[in-house]
Design a protein around this motif. Sequence first.
Motif, short mmCIF file in Angstrom:
data_model
loop_
_atom_site.label_atom_id
_atom_site.label_comp_id
_atom_site.label_asym_id
_atom_site.label_seq_id
_atom_site.Cartn_x
_atom_site.Cartn_y
_atom_site.Cartn_z
N LYS A 167 35.29 23.65 5.85
CA LYS A 167 35.34 24.43 4.62
C LYS A 167 36.24 25.66 4.73
O LYS A 167 36.31 26.47 3.81
CB LYS A 167 33.92 24.85 4.21
CG LYS A 167 33.06 23.67 3.76
CD LYS A 167 31.70 24.14 3.27
CE LYS A 167 30.88 22.96 2.75
NZ LYS A 167 31.49 22.33 1.54
N TYR A 179 20.82 33.26 7.16
CA TYR A 179 20.01 32.04 7.06
C TYR A 179 19.17 31.93 8.32
O TYR A 179 19.70 31.91 9.44
CB TYR A 179 20.89 30.79 6.92
CG TYR A 179 20.07 29.51 6.96
CD1 TYR A 179 19.56 28.97 5.79
CD2 TYR A 179 19.78 28.86 8.16
CE1 TYR A 179 18.77 27.83 5.81
CE2 TYR A 179 19.00 27.73 8.20
CZ TYR A 179 18.50 27.21 7.02
OH TYR A 179 17.72 26.08 7.05
N GLU A 211 24.31 20.80 5.69
CA GLU A 211 24.88 20.96 4.35
C GLU A 211 23.92 21.74 3.47
O GLU A 211 24.33 22.61 2.68
CB GLU A 211 25.17 19.59 3.75
CG GLU A 211 25.54 19.60 2.28
CD GLU A 211 26.96 20.04 2.00
OE1 GLU A 211 27.25 20.44 0.86
OE2 GLU A 211 27.79 19.97 2.93
N ALA A 212 22.62 21.45 3.60
CA ALA A 212 21.61 22.18 2.82
C ALA A 212 21.58 23.65 3.22
O ALA A 212 21.45 24.53 2.35
CB ALA A 212 20.24 21.55 3.04
N TRP A 224 24.03 25.49 4.32
CA TRP A 224 25.19 26.15 3.74
C TRP A 224 24.99 26.35 2.23
O TRP A 224 25.26 27.45 1.71
CB TRP A 224 26.45 25.32 4.00
CG TRP A 224 27.66 25.91 3.35
CD1 TRP A 224 28.42 26.95 3.79
CD2 TRP A 224 28.23 25.50 2.10
NE1 TRP A 224 29.44 27.22 2.90
CE2 TRP A 224 29.35 26.34 1.86
CE3 TRP A 224 27.92 24.51 1.17
CZ2 TRP A 224 30.15 26.22 0.71
CZ3 TRP A 224 28.72 24.38 0.04
CH2 TRP A 224 29.81 25.23 -0.19
N ARG A 225 24.53 25.34 1.52
CA ARG A 225 24.33 25.46 0.07
C ARG A 225 23.34 26.57 -0.25
O ARG A 225 23.53 27.32 -1.21
CB ARG A 225 23.85 24.13 -0.51
CG ARG A 225 24.89 23.03 -0.51
CD ARG A 225 24.44 21.89 -1.41
NE ARG A 225 25.34 20.75 -1.32
CZ ARG A 225 25.36 19.74 -2.18
NH1 ARG A 225 24.49 19.73 -3.19
NH2 ARG A 225 26.20 18.73 -2.02
N ALA A 226 22.29 26.66 0.54
CA ALA A 226 21.27 27.68 0.27
C ALA A 226 21.84 29.08 0.36
O ALA A 226 21.44 29.97 -0.40
CB ALA A 226 20.11 27.52 1.25
N GLN A 272 24.80 30.04 -0.39
CA GLN A 272 25.83 30.32 -1.39
C GLN A 272 25.23 30.75 -2.73
O GLN A 272 25.97 31.06 -3.66
CB GLN A 272 26.72 29.09 -1.61
CG GLN A 272 27.27 28.44 -0.36
CD GLN A 272 27.88 29.44 0.61
OE1 GLN A 272 28.75 30.22 0.25
NE2 GLN A 272 27.41 29.41 1.86
N GLN A 273 23.91 30.76 -2.84
CA GLN A 273 23.27 31.04 -4.13
C GLN A 273 23.34 32.53 -4.47
O GLN A 273 23.32 33.38 -3.59
CB GLN A 273 21.82 30.58 -4.10
CG GLN A 273 21.67 29.09 -3.81
CD GLN A 273 22.52 28.23 -4.71
OE1 GLN A 273 22.38 28.27 -5.94
NE2 GLN A 273 23.41 27.45 -4.12
N LEU A 326 19.87 23.47 -5.69
CA LEU A 326 21.04 23.35 -4.83
C LEU A 326 21.82 22.06 -5.06
O LEU A 326 22.92 21.89 -4.54
CB LEU A 326 20.63 23.41 -3.35
CG LEU A 326 19.78 24.60 -2.89
CD1 LEU A 326 19.50 24.49 -1.40
CD2 LEU A 326 20.46 25.91 -3.24
N TRP A 368 20.92 19.31 -3.83
CA TRP A 368 20.90 18.67 -2.50
C TRP A 368 19.79 17.65 -2.41
O TRP A 368 18.68 17.86 -2.90
CB TRP A 368 20.67 19.72 -1.41
CG TRP A 368 20.59 19.12 -0.02
CD1 TRP A 368 21.63 18.87 0.81
CD2 TRP A 368 19.41 18.69 0.66
NE1 TRP A 368 21.18 18.31 1.98
CE2 TRP A 368 19.81 18.19 1.92
CE3 TRP A 368 18.05 18.67 0.33
CZ2 TRP A 368 18.91 17.67 2.85
CZ3 TRP A 368 17.15 18.15 1.26
CH2 TRP A 368 17.58 17.66 2.50
#
Length: 375
Positions: A30, A135, A241-242, A244-246, A248-249, A328, A330
């Motif tokens: 990324k 995180y 992946e989860a 990282w998504r968490a 970005q919120q 998310l 996800w």
Amino acid sequence: PPSGRRMTLTRSSGITGQDGTYLAELLVQKGYAVHGLIRRATRSSENEVFLERLFVKARKIGLKFELHQGDITDAASLARLFRKTKPSEIYNLAAQSHVTRSFQNPELTTTVNALGVVNLLAVIKASALTNVRLYQASSSEMFGNSDTASQNELTPLAPVSPYAVAKAAAHWSVINARNAYGLYAISGISFNHESPRRGRGFVSKRISRAVAAIYHGEDTKLTLADLDSTRDWGHARDYVEAMWRALQQPEPSDYVFATGNSYKIRDFVERAFYCTGKNIEWKFEGEMECGVDEIGKVLVQIDPVLSASRPLQLRSLCGDASKAQRLLGWSARCSFNVRSPQPLHPSVLMIIQDLVDEMVTADIQSFADQKKSRL
């Protein structure tokens, strides 16, 4: 590429372990600069190969990928590293992650898993990093033997091991820091997630390696502590992946990551042997259950010593990741197929890969490579 520097904080099962290598790969993909905290004692030939490949890849595309020696239990070293790298995202995967070992050494487990996180939060609070996001890797083990059929973010914690107690303390420390000081600090409560990179001390890897060893004639039996505990197993690649998504919120919040399906350890064993063309049947020899192949040869045995290594047993876990699915976008894409009357959760109907097949196949190849190297 994302602005700012990113850091993955690690210890024994961090950037040199399963989740750390997958997460680092994802972040480099990324466009992140990645800094990993590593103790000298954590380095080994098994995991270094992934980091070496990633270092070469990052360098080719002009990204920084750097490892720094340090320890999450040393607040001073964390502070120095923060001043040097100025991270905007921190993924703390640092842990003494073996449940059985936590009964043997609860002091070390608590120091790393709980006090290490308190150190980390204190350093973030005292730093000049105003926009840093943290995180924290929490664990489904915190739920213990829950009264609910599935566990989500609101399920009460009832830990049954020193490992889970320490993880629960860290989990609440993150919540407290978020509420008291306004830190962007979140926890992801991950249920069991596996891969070919899983450490040998975990039951999934114990099974896949033993099956591969038996396939190659390097071993004759798989020994386990238990057959009937149930777990919710997914793939580590999906779970990072989860993570990282968490992070970005817009607003910080905690999430459960799980497939929504749980299976017995015996299901995992059956599937693993099935990958090598063997069908396991179960029978009793005296008071102990064992697994035999089509000709009656014993391939799976219960070891009473292993069974006694945990004074308290966690019998069943099954996660409810509906919040992560809703907020998310996800869901777990990879699980494993077993001969079970239990209907599959919709998220698992989109299976793109069979987890157990992947692990067993990788271990079979590993033993084959070792054989070639001995020639």
